[in-house]
Every structure is written in C-alpha cells, then in structure tokens.
Design a protein around this motif. Structure first.
Motif, PDB file in Angstrom:
ATOM      1  N   UNK A 103       0.434  -1.370  -0.318  1.00 55.84           N
ATOM      2  CA  UNK A 103       0.221  -0.239   0.097  1.00 55.84           C
ATOM      3  C   UNK A 103       0.290   1.253  -0.025  1.00 55.84           C
ATOM      4  N   UNK A 104       0.327   1.941  -0.855  1.00 49.87           N
ATOM      5  CA  UNK A 104       1.415   2.848  -0.957  1.00 49.87           C
ATOM      6  C   UNK A 104       0.912   4.774  -1.247  1.00 49.87           C
ATOM      7  N   UNK A 105       1.514   5.614  -0.626  1.00 46.41           N
ATOM      8  CA  UNK A 105       1.064   7.251  -0.866  1.00 46.41           C
ATOM      9  C   UNK A 105       1.975   8.037  -1.734  1.00 46.41           C
ATOM     10  N   UNK A 106       1.173   9.158  -2.301  1.00 45.29           N
ATOM     11  CA  UNK A 106       2.179   9.756  -3.324  1.00 45.29           C
ATOM     12  C   UNK A 106       3.443  10.126  -2.711  1.00 45.29           C
ATOM     13  N   UNK A 107       4.676  10.451  -3.356  1.00 45.37           N
ATOM     14  CA  UNK A 107       5.875  10.899  -2.630  1.00 45.37           C
ATOM     15  C   UNK A 107       6.248  12.245  -3.270  1.00 45.37           C
ATOM     16  N   UNK A 108       7.010  12.860  -2.211  1.00 42.09           N
ATOM     17  CA  UNK A 108       7.559  14.333  -2.540  1.00 42.09           C
ATOM     18  C   UNK A 108       7.691  14.238  -3.422  1.00 42.09           C
ATOM     19  N   UNK A 109       8.656  13.149  -3.880  1.00 43.45           N
ATOM     20  CA  UNK A 109       9.320  12.956  -5.435  1.00 43.45           C
ATOM     21  C   UNK A 109       8.314  13.843  -6.138  1.00 43.45           C
ATOM     22  N   UNK A 110       7.070  12.649  -6.217  1.00 46.03           N
ATOM     23  CA  UNK A 110       6.074  13.086  -7.783  1.00 46.03           C
ATOM     24  C   UNK A 110       5.374  13.914  -7.312  1.00 46.03           C
ATOM     25  N   UNK A 111       4.993  14.113  -6.403  1.00 44.54           N
ATOM     26  CA  UNK A 111       4.195  15.623  -5.978  1.00 44.54           C
ATOM     27  C   UNK A 111       5.493  16.613  -6.968  1.00 44.54           C
ATOM     28  N   UNK A 112       6.352  16.582  -6.745  1.00 44.92           N
ATOM     29  CA  UNK A 112       7.548  17.704  -6.931  1.00 44.92           C
ATOM     30  C   UNK A 112       7.971  17.808  -8.445  1.00 44.92           C
ATOM     31  N   UNK A 113       8.192  16.969  -8.685  1.00 47.83           N
ATOM     32  CA  UNK A 113       8.027  16.998 -10.730  1.00 47.83           C
ATOM     33  C   UNK A 113       7.107  16.889 -11.010  1.00 47.83           C
ATOM     34  N   UNK A 114       5.598  16.687 -10.469  1.00 47.93           N
ATOM     35  CA  UNK A 114       4.148  17.029 -10.943  1.00 47.93           C
ATOM     36  C   UNK A 114       4.666  17.894 -10.731  1.00 47.93           C
ATOM     37  N   UNK A 115       4.427  19.560 -10.063  1.00 45.27           N
ATOM     38  CA  UNK A 115       4.107  20.765  -9.672  1.00 45.27           C
ATOM     39  C   UNK A 115       5.324  21.676 -11.118  1.00 45.27           C
ATOM     40  N   UNK A 116       6.456  21.106 -10.782  1.00 42.32           N
ATOM     41  CA  UNK A 116       7.577  21.643 -11.442  1.00 42.32           C
ATOM     42  C   UNK A 116       7.345  21.136 -13.182  1.00 42.32           C
ATOM     43  N   UNK A 117       7.132  20.437 -13.217  1.00 43.42           N
ATOM     44  CA  UNK A 117       6.697  20.027 -14.739  1.00 43.42           C
ATOM     45  C   UNK A 117       5.553  20.709 -15.347  1.00 43.42           C
TER      46      UNK A 117
END
Lengths: 292, 276
Positions: A278-292
């Motif tokens: 079971x997983x949650x979103x990671x900060x890396x995903x939040x960051x790359x989605x926001x920055x891209x």
C-alpha cells in the motif's frame, strides 16, 4: 505569522518572485523547494528584511513587535574568518541583547547544541565546510529568535553531516520553533518539514502541510517476477485506473478494491507475486508533477 | 541600541585597522607627516599645523570610511545585520568606526608633528577639537555617500555633481558675472586662435549672457554654503573665533547631520546585495 500579500520582486527586467500570497504559519517548519533560480533565496531574503518587495506587502501578524526576531543562516558559508568561533558567537549574542552574565552560557549552549564545542577557540577560517555549516546554525540559534531562516542547511555536507543537520532541525521542530528553510533535498524536506512550498520561475506552484500532501492519492502496487507486457491489455480491461509499469501493477481509486481479482488474474497468467504494497504519493512525485 | 552600535563599531574598527588597508592608511599618514612636518626642519606655524593636520584628518577619515564601508558591505555580515532592529544602527557603527580610525591616525600625526613643532597654548588647543571634529564628521558622511553600501541609483552622481557645481559657483563668488564672463571670453579667444569662429562667437555670446545672467544669485548661495570653511580658516589665522565664526563648526555638523539623514534614508530603503 508572516503574511505575503501579492508580493512581487523584480531585479531590473528579471522577475524573481511574482504575486506571492501565502502565510508562513507559526510553529511550522516550512520547506521551500524549487529548481535553481526559482526564487527561494529571494523569498528568504525578503523574510529576513534584506530586500524589499517591488510590489505587495509582507506583514507579521499576531506578533507584539513590528517584525519577529530572526536568526539567519545564509546559503554561502562566509563568516569573518579572522575571528575565533566563540568571539564571533559572543558578538552575535551581544547584538541579540544577551546580557554580559549570560553571554558565555548562551555561546556554550549553542556550540554544544551543534556539537562544535571542540572548535570554540579555533579561528573561523580554519574550520571545515561541515563545521561552518554547524557554526551557521549555532549563530542563527543564539538569542532564541522567533523565526529561523536556513538557506540550504545541508548543502555540501557529507551523508553523516546531513544526518546530523536534519537531527538538529528535528530537535528545533520538537521545541516548537518556526523555521523557513530552502532545500534541494526531497528526503530532507520529507523528514524535517511540516509545511511545503514549491516555487518555480518566481511563482508558488504548490503549498500544503507535508502530512496532508503525503496522504494524497493512496494506491496499491503489486510487483511480479517479470515484465507484464503480455498481461497489460487483460488487466486494463478490468478497470481503466489500473496502470502497468514494467513488472508492477498500480491500482488507484476504485481499482484498489479489485486487488483480489487482479491477484488471481496474475496468478492464473503464471506470474509469481513478489510484493503487494500500500503506497502514498511521494514528495518526489509531488515535486516533479508541480515543476513539470 | 548603544551596546549593539558599540559592538559593531569595535568589530569594524579592529577588522580594518588590523588589515592591509589599515596598514596602508598608517603608512600614508606617516608619509604625510614626513612631507609636511619633516622633523629636521623645525617649527612650522601654529596656523599651518592646525590646517595641515585638519586636512589630513579629513582625508584619512574619508579613506577610512571607504574601507569600513567596504568591510560592512560583505556577505559575511548578513547574520549580524538581520539581528538589528534598525539598519540605521549599522550605518552609525560604520560612521563611528571610520571617525575613530581617522581620529587615531590624525592624533598620531598631530603628536608627531609636535616634535620640534609649534608650541600650543591652552587657548589654541581648545579651538582645535571643534575644527577637526566637524571636518572629520563631514568627510566621513560625504565618503559614505560615495560607497556602494549607501548609494542607490544615481544618488552619488547627484550629490557629488551638485557639490562640484556648488564648488565652481563658490570659486566665482563675489563677482561671478565677471568670473564666468572672463572664462567664456578665454574660451572664445581659444577658439578664434584655432580658427573655429562659429564656436568662438558662441563662447563670446555666452560671455555676454553670463555678464547679464542670474548667476550672481546662485554664486552667492554657494558662497553662503561654503562660508563655514572660510570662517574656520579665518579663525585659525586670527588666533581665535569671533562669535559668528564660532558657529561655523556647528553649521558643518548640521551639514553632516543632513547628509547622514539622506544616507540613512537611502540605506534603510535599499536592497542589500552584499559581496562575498
């Protein structure tokens, strides 16, 4: 505590920050993330009062003084090199109105807190980079300021040094300090920060409490022993929210409740199940989605 | 507030005095002493002593201000600056450090110049502090406007440009119509000698205009602005102040205060982008 109201900052034709409206909440450790040139240092300098906004207003709310007392660790580790560490800290203590009697104790406490007691009588120019980072934190802590501004506190430190720095910041968080720190290290922000701001090209792309951000988009990942290329059409027929990436099946939203069905399909297709997580979103995903 | 200012003053003073810049200032002061007060030559006049050591004080304070401002404008000082409730405290510390350094070097030369130098009576000694002090203060405040620490936009160009114009007008004070007219006539003659007749006519017309122009009023204003310097020099040569001349140092301190107010306004409102 500190409110930005439509704040912009221009350097001639360059816009470093544009229309920033946000609050730095009291008692939070706010992490500023963003690529190089995003406006993080400008943001910190505005809070430190070193520069003024080109437009908009920055105000301190719920604070008895016009502006909270600030301890600042700049990104560049430049200090008066000819001074001895304890002399420098005594000077900072004097500027913070620490009484003559308490001054020695305050300096010793701050040195002990960052594990720099052994270097108390060394000239600053002889200190290593890691020791300078710690000195930067020690001087920022003197006088117990209302707000700590840490510009890339772990930059240039080895893994042990980074671990130490993060531990110091965690201790400060536990003590209820308000901290604004910029960083390029996502794991550091995940570990020590309670509030997150992502900047790019001078704009705020994302802001949220870290705990809240990391509970977003829960999903289940099923990992099998080999790539799932052949089974991909079959799985996506079950539900469109099923994503197949290499040897991993990711189930989101309603698809999560179908995990038993998916598992049986995979087993019937001859795959061995390596891991179900079971997983949650990671900060890396939040960051790359926001920055891209 | 006073404690914070004194801490910073001590820090800046020590940093500059025990640096290469401090050594250079010391050497320059000693060279000045050796040139203007050569020990083998004997006693200079008291008037010359007061004026020459006063001029050294102004010069060395000006240079010390540049040096201290350069030290104060370094990135290493950010952590100290953010601790101050007001940036004016920082600027006051810069000014005090420069005055302290300038005064130390001035006193050193003043002391050395007394070796086989003039004999000062107590009455003469008492006239010295207002003279040297007010001029040093003005030199320090002017120098601070010349530095990157304080200057914002065109501020130093405007200030020193205005000062230059005022000095030119002052040099023409008394009979500025004739002074300016003569300068333009000189120019006209120069052009006619090299056969630039059109320019020669233009300068000739300017000479005629200057003779009739309102420059007299402006030059008189400039004359009033620079009155304290004339009054102080007259007082030195007369051996004491008349009641009206006694105001001159106070007027210079007032100039210094006004210029400091401008500097403080510029410094508190500017973006601080210090150098590494």
């Amino acid at each position: 505590m500190i409110e930005f109201n439509q704040v912009s900052k221009n350097y001639f034709s360059l816009t470093a920050l544009k229309d920033i409206t946000l609050t730095i909440p009291q008692g939070e450790v706010v992490g500023l993330l963003g690529p190089n040139g995003a406006g993080k240092t400008t943001f910190i300098k505005l809070v430190a009062g070193l520069i003024s906004p080109s437009s908009g207003k920055i105000t301190a709310t719920n604070h008895p003084a016009r502006w909270p007392s600030v301890g600042f660790k700049p990104e560049r580790l430049v200090f008066p090199g000819d001074l001895v560490v304890s002399q420098y800290l005594e000077m900072i203590a004097g500027l913070c109105n620490v009484g003559r009697v308490q001054k020695d104790n305050v300096v010793l406490e701050s040195l002990a807190r960052v594990n720099l007691l052994a270097a108390a009588n060394k000239q600053i120019k002889t200190l290593s980079k890691g020791m300078r980072q710690r000195l930067g934190l020690a001087q920022a802590l003197i006088g117990d300021p209302d707000l700590l501004l840490l510009d890339e506190p772990s930059s240039g430190l080895d893994p042990a040094g980074q671990e130490e720095m993060q531990t110091y910041i965690e201790e400060l968080r536990a003590a209820g300090k308000t901290i604004l720190m910029s960083s390029h290290q996502l794991h550091e922000v995940t570990r020590v920060c309670t509030y997150l701001i992502i900047l790019k090209d001078g704009r705020v792309l994302y802001r949220s409490p870290v705990a809240e951000a990391l509970t977003l988009r829960p999903h289940v990942a099923i990992q099998v022993d080999r790539p799932l290329d052949g089974a991909k059409p079959l799985l996506q027929m079950v539900h469109p929210n099923i994503v197949v990436e290499g040897s991993e099946v990711i189930l989101r939203d309603e698809a999560i409740s179908m995990r038993r069905q998916i598992l049986s399909i995979l087993i019937n297709q001859g795959y061995d199940i390596v891991k179900v997580e079971q997983r949650r979103i990671t900060l890396a995903e939040i960051y790359s989605e926001a920055v891209q | 507030m006073i404690r914070r200012i004194l801490i910073l003053t001590g820090y800046f003073s020590k940093a500059v005095f025990f640096s290469l810049t401090g050594l250079i200032l010391l050497i320059l002061s000693l060279i000045y002493w050796a040139i203007f007060f050569p020990p083998g030559q004997g006693t200079p006049d008291v008037e010359n002593y007061i004026i020459l050591v006063g001029a050294l004080g102004a010069g060395v304070t000006f240079m010390a201000t540049l040096a201290v401002s350069s030290k104060a404008g370094r990135m290493e000082n950010y952590p100290m600056l953010v601790r101050l409730p007001s940036r004016v405290e920082y600027l006051v510390a810069v000014l005090l450090s420069a005055l302290l350094l300038g005064t130390i070097l001035q006193f050193l030369v003043a002391g050395l110049a007394l070796i086989r130098g003039p004999e000062l009576t107590m009455a003469r000694v008492l006239t010295i502090p207002p003279l040297w002090g007010s001029i040093n203060l003005l030199a320090a405040v002017l120098a601070i406007h010349a530095t990157d620490l304080v200057t914002a936009g065109w501020s130093r160009v405007i200030l020193f440009g205005t000062l230059a114009v005022a000095l030119i007008l002052n040099s023409a004070a008394g009979s500025p119509d004739i002074w300016f007219s003569d300068r333009f006539n000189d120019l006209s003659n120069l052009f006619s000698r090299v056969n630039l007749l059109w320019f020669s006519d233009l300068a000739g017309n300017a000479a005629a205009w200057a003779f009739e122009s309102p420059l007299t009023g402006l030059a008189n204003v400039a004359g009033i602005i620079f009155w304290p310097f004339r009054a102080m020099t007259d007082a030195v040569f007369a051996g004491g102040f008349t009641p009206s001349q006694a105001l001159a140092p106070a007027v210079l301190i007032l100039y210094g205060a006004i210029l400091f107010l401008v500097a403080a306004t510029l410094f508190t409102s500017k973006d601080l982008d210090f150098l590494e």
